[in-house]
Design a protein around this motif. Structure first.
Motif: not given
Length: 420
Positions: A288-295, A336-350, A362-365
């Protein structure tokens, strides 16, 4: 009007069972405490993301299926199947709240000689230590004597056209031999083969083993993906070669994370049963730890690729392709798409996305812009990331159009894209 069968819980487990039962000519009522799915179903629409279409729902209704929020219907059936959701709670243990609510609603109306079946994914011991007391206390009846009780965990693979409900063997574990045979008689009308377990706990543990087998092996190949990238080895070619071995190997493929309704369960960490051994399954926890690390690893690869091409994640236009957890399905459960999108948005990506099965995402509503023209969007994006390989995607053509393509599924031709 009485029905032969009541399906309790009209979600991703209950509706495929209803579909199979109606197809087999079984008069079926569907019960849910939430009025929304019932209203959607009565209007001929599917209330959940998954393989059932509106036309499927209409055929079920014309075949006699009756969705209802009236618990009185539960007292008029010969067989009741509980398909309540059992998600992981905040403490990472299985939340049995919905199952308890379903049990109490059924118990208040349970009649002698009824067969009660549990399909929800639950930890070993739940049927006997959690469900049985609720049914007995609420009905005044005794399981195994006055009514039959058995567990038959769902083995659905949404969207799989090869392994359907009818062609997938059904594992059954009854409280008594008579309970097992009553359950087998019911499922024998729906499936080609029934497999009798020694008892409910063995049936419950079968689901745990099957789910954990998937997660542990995906974790192994995910770790191999990271190691092979660091070593400059083509993992996808390694898997192609390894799967030619006719024994001792079963191919799994890496990806950006693990989604779906089945979650890895460690029965040694579940506190509700006094008979729980208390020895955690370390392999499951590590998987579980490994798989949660993939995003996070996917984000790292995105940042590295952009940097190698003279661009920063901040301000970069990133197009995500396929936001569901399975190909050719609209189901987004734990994708995993939602977590990936969230992290990219946090880094300033469009962020933008494309998915032929998801028209609103929707991501973060907040709504994420959806690309109308896939090729034009890929050509305009600084980075395109394939997260799910839907059948409609022409990946070779996409590789030509995209400025930069990261394939997390190994679905593109060799050399056409950067692969996980």
């Amino acid at each position: 009007m009485p029905a032969d069968l009541a399906v309790i819980g009209l979600g991703h487990l209950g509706l495929p069972l209803v579909q199979a039962a109606v197809a087999a000519g079984i008069d079926t009522v569907g019960y849910d405490t939430d009025p929304r799915p019932c209203a959607e179903l009565r209007a001929g629409r599917t209330p959940v993301e998954g393989p059932l279409t509106a036309s499927d729902i209409r055929r079920m209704l014309s075949g006699g299926f009756r969705p209802t929020t009236s618990a009185a219907e539960l007292g008029r059936v010969r067989t009741a199947v509980i398909c309540s959701p059992t998600p992981l709670g905040p403490d990472r243990t299985v939340d049995l709240t919905a199952l308890g609510d379903a049990a109490r609603a059924l118990a208040a109306r349970l009649r002698p000689h009824t067969t009660v079946l549990l399909e929800s994914a639950v930890p070993p011991g739940t049927t006997e230590s959690f469900l049985r007391p609720l049914l007995e206390e609420g009905s005044g009846l005794t399981a195994g004597r006055d009514f039959h009780l058995a567990c038959s965990p769902s083995r659905l693979d949404p969207g799989n056209r090869t392994h359907t409900y009818a062609s997938t063997p059904k594992v059954i574990g009854g409280l008594t031999p008579a309970c097992t045979e009553s359950a087998a008689a019911f499922y024998g009308r729906l499936t080609d083969k029934v497999v009798r377990a020694r008892g409910p706990r063995e049936a419950e543990m079968t689901k745990v083993l099957e789910t954990n087998f998937r997660h542990v092996n995906i974790a192994l190949v995910n770790e191999m993906a990271v190691a092979c990238h660091d070593l400059g080895v083509d993992l996808w070619d390694v898997i192609r070669c390894a799967e030619t071995k006719p024994f001792g190997f079963h191919p799994f493929r890496p990806g950006p994370g693990v989604g779906g309704h089945g979650v890895p369960v460690d029965p040694g960490t579940l506190p509700y049963s006094g008979r729980t051994p208390g020895h955690p399954l370390r392999m499951v926890s590590l998987a579980q730890e490994i798989n949660e690390r993939m995003p996070r690893y996917v984000i790292q690869r995105c940042a590295t690729l952009l940097n190698e091409h003279g661009k920063s994640v901040r301000g970069a236009r990133v197009l995500l392709l396929g936001v569901t957890y399975k190909p050719d399905s609209a189901d987004q459960e734990a994708a995993p798409a939602r977590e990936i999108a969230t992290r990219l948005m946090d880094m300033g990506a469009q962020i933008g996305y494309h998915d032929p099965h998801v028209l609103d995402w929707r991501v973060r509503e907040l709504p994420v812009p959806r690309a109308d023209s896939l090729y034009e969007a890929a050509a305009a994006a600084d980075l395109t990331v394939l997260l799910q390989q839907h059948r409609t995607y022409d990946l070779q053509g996409l590789a030509v159009k995209a400025q930069l393509l990261l394939d997390t599924r190994g679905a593109t031709p060799a050399g056409a894209a950067h692969r996980l």
